[in-house]
Design a protein around this motif. Sequence first.
Motif, short mmCIF file in Angstrom:
data_model
loop_
_atom_site.label_atom_id
_atom_site.label_comp_id
_atom_site.label_asym_id
_atom_site.label_seq_id
_atom_site.Cartn_x
_atom_site.Cartn_y
_atom_site.Cartn_z
N VAL A 98 3.38 3.68 5.59
CA VAL A 98 2.69 4.91 5.22
C VAL A 98 1.41 4.58 4.46
CG1 VAL A 98 2.84 7.01 3.82
CG2 VAL A 98 4.79 6.31 5.22
N LEU A 99 1.49 3.66 3.51
CA LEU A 99 0.30 3.26 2.76
C LEU A 99 -0.77 2.71 3.70
CD1 LEU A 99 1.88 1.48 -0.36
CD2 LEU A 99 1.09 3.85 -0.16
N THR A 100 -0.36 1.87 4.63
CA THR A 100 -1.32 1.33 5.60
C THR A 100 -1.96 2.43 6.42
OG1 THR A 100 -0.13 -0.77 5.71
CG2 THR A 100 -1.59 -0.24 7.55
N ALA A 101 -1.15 3.40 6.85
CA ALA A 101 -1.68 4.50 7.65
C ALA A 101 -2.71 5.31 6.88
CB ALA A 101 -0.53 5.42 8.09
N LEU A 102 -2.56 5.37 5.56
CA LEU A 102 -3.49 6.14 4.73
C LEU A 102 -4.63 5.28 4.21
CD1 LEU A 102 -0.87 8.20 2.69
CD2 LEU A 102 -2.23 8.96 4.63
N GLY A 103 -4.72 4.03 4.67
CA GLY A 103 -5.81 3.15 4.25
C GLY A 103 -5.65 2.65 2.83
N LEU A 104 -4.40 2.51 2.38
CA LEU A 104 -4.13 2.12 0.99
C LEU A 104 -3.34 0.82 1.00
CD1 LEU A 104 -2.93 5.66 -0.17
CD2 LEU A 104 -5.22 4.68 -0.50
N GLU A 105 -4.03 -0.30 0.97
CA GLU A 105 -3.33 -1.58 1.07
C GLU A 105 -2.66 -1.96 -0.24
OE1 GLU A 105 -2.56 -3.33 3.69
OE2 GLU A 105 -3.50 -1.76 4.86
N ARG A 106 -3.39 -1.85 -1.37
CA ARG A 106 -2.80 -2.20 -2.67
C ARG A 106 -3.22 -1.16 -3.70
NH1 ARG A 106 -4.31 -6.67 -5.32
NH2 ARG A 106 -2.35 -6.79 -6.47
N PRO A 107 -2.66 0.02 -3.63
CA PRO A 107 -2.99 1.05 -4.62
C PRO A 107 -2.24 0.80 -5.92
CG PRO A 107 -1.33 1.88 -3.14
CD PRO A 107 -1.70 0.51 -2.63
N HIS A 108 -2.62 1.51 -6.95
CA HIS A 108 -1.80 1.59 -8.15
C HIS A 108 -0.64 2.52 -7.84
CE1 HIS A 108 -5.02 -0.32 -10.50
NE2 HIS A 108 -5.85 0.47 -9.85
N GLY A 115 11.59 7.14 -7.29
CA GLY A 115 10.23 6.71 -7.00
C GLY A 115 9.81 5.53 -7.84
N GLY A 116 10.31 5.43 -9.08
CA GLY A 116 9.99 4.28 -9.91
C GLY A 116 10.59 3.00 -9.36
N LEU A 117 11.84 3.07 -8.89
CA LEU A 117 12.46 1.91 -8.26
C LEU A 117 11.70 1.51 -7.01
CD1 LEU A 117 14.73 -0.15 -7.86
CD2 LEU A 117 16.12 1.68 -6.85
N LEU A 118 11.31 2.48 -6.20
CA LEU A 118 10.56 2.17 -4.98
C LEU A 118 9.20 1.55 -5.31
CD1 LEU A 118 11.37 5.39 -2.93
CD2 LEU A 118 12.20 3.07 -2.45
N ALA A 119 8.54 2.03 -6.36
CA ALA A 119 7.26 1.46 -6.76
C ALA A 119 7.42 0.00 -7.18
CB ALA A 119 6.65 2.28 -7.90
N LEU A 120 8.48 -0.30 -7.93
CA LEU A 120 8.73 -1.68 -8.33
C LEU A 120 9.01 -2.57 -7.12
CD1 LEU A 120 10.95 -0.96 -11.46
CD2 LEU A 120 8.66 -1.97 -11.50
N GLU A 121 9.79 -2.05 -6.19
CA GLU A 121 10.09 -2.82 -4.97
C GLU A 121 8.83 -3.07 -4.15
OE1 GLU A 121 12.79 -4.20 -3.53
OE2 GLU A 121 14.18 -3.79 -5.18
N LEU A 124 7.02 -5.89 -5.58
CA LEU A 124 7.58 -7.18 -5.16
C LEU A 124 7.03 -7.62 -3.81
CD1 LEU A 124 11.39 -7.01 -6.05
CD2 LEU A 124 9.71 -8.60 -6.98
N HIS A 125 6.71 -6.64 -2.96
CA HIS A 125 6.21 -6.93 -1.62
C HIS A 125 4.69 -7.05 -1.58
CE1 HIS A 125 10.30 -5.71 -0.62
NE2 HIS A 125 10.12 -6.16 0.59
N GLY A 126 4.06 -7.11 -2.74
CA GLY A 126 2.61 -7.31 -2.79
C GLY A 126 1.79 -6.09 -2.44
N ARG A 127 2.38 -4.87 -2.53
CA ARG A 127 1.67 -3.67 -2.12
C ARG A 127 1.10 -2.87 -3.30
NH1 ARG A 127 1.81 -2.26 3.22
NH2 ARG A 127 -0.06 -1.19 2.48
N ALA A 128 1.08 -3.44 -4.50
CA ALA A 128 0.62 -2.68 -5.66
C ALA A 128 -0.38 -3.49 -6.47
CB ALA A 128 1.80 -2.30 -6.55
N ARG A 129 -1.39 -2.79 -7.00
CA ARG A 129 -2.30 -3.39 -7.99
C ARG A 129 -1.73 -3.27 -9.39
NH1 ARG A 129 -8.48 -2.07 -7.73
NH2 ARG A 129 -8.37 -3.89 -9.09
N SER A 130 -0.95 -2.24 -9.61
CA SER A 130 -0.20 -2.06 -10.85
C SER A 130 0.95 -1.12 -10.56
CB SER A 130 -1.10 -1.49 -11.96
OG SER A 130 -1.41 -0.12 -11.72
N VAL A 131 1.94 -1.11 -11.44
CA VAL A 131 3.09 -0.22 -11.30
C VAL A 131 3.36 0.46 -12.64
CG1 VAL A 131 5.57 -0.04 -10.86
CG2 VAL A 131 4.17 -1.56 -9.45
N THR A 132 3.47 1.78 -12.59
CA THR A 132 3.95 2.55 -13.73
C THR A 132 5.25 3.21 -13.29
OG1 THR A 132 1.67 3.01 -14.42
CG2 THR A 132 3.42 4.34 -15.41
N ALA A 133 6.35 2.84 -13.92
CA ALA A 133 7.67 3.35 -13.54
C ALA A 133 8.20 4.23 -14.67
CB ALA A 133 8.63 2.19 -13.27
#
Length: 289
Positions: A98-108, A115-121, A124-133
Amino acid sequence: MTVASPHAPVPVSASRVRVEPEGGGVVEVAYERRGSGEPVVLLHGIGHHWQAWEPVLSVLSASHEVVALDLPGFGASGALPDGHPHDLDAVVPLLGRVLTALGLERPHLVGNSLGGLLALELGLHGRARSVTALSPAGFWTEPERRYAYGVLAGMRLGARTLPENLVARLARSAAGRAALTGSIYARPGRRSPEAVVAETRALREATGFAPVLEAGRRPRARFTRDLPGLPVTVAWGDRDRLLLPRQGVRAKRAIPGARLVRLRGCGHVPMNDDPAVVARVVLDTVRRA
């Protein structure tokens, strides 16, 4: 319309995107997109919808492009195809598409509860610039999980059995809003009647509710890995009645480099209880990146 392969999803409209999960089929994911600047993606909790973020959207979108998603099986997003599990191993790669489809490779990434658990995961997969959980799932003991599931099951039962006209009547008063949403808000009277009616409906109609709870019973649903080098903030409401605040200490142990913040006077869904503080916590984490 042609459905894309897993590596090239096609936006359906300004507010929906179609992606293929592992194993085939199609999922249509709804989202709200506002503002411009470095992208910030918001992920809600179980039984909720993207509108849970409305109290902080205007502040965040003043300086950033903000995308609030309806998770698969919740809100206006479609359910996963039959036979597809709602566990982390299935949902996290799907959200990556979904992130790729929206042009968001490494968003915050910002997430509350599930949603916090998913953001942390995703981190782990390198898809975040930062995480706020915010009160993320995945740091409970087994008794704490059972307790939380009992509260959630009670909320779901109420949402499914109360007639909508009765919900609307209850939502008109602060006492009624407390009866409907006091398990997740410390200050339910601040939630508008319209928002309470809408989120009760979202909880009632969430096709992903039972499968997500089932997936959460497995050991894989606990978060035990560090995120070295990634700016992470774990924030917990000190009046969280669903996932108890002591779970934040476990999160800090699992992620030693994370900043642990107590949200004074906030419940499990703190965006409504103190939107100014939550927005500040998110923006502070973004600036650390």
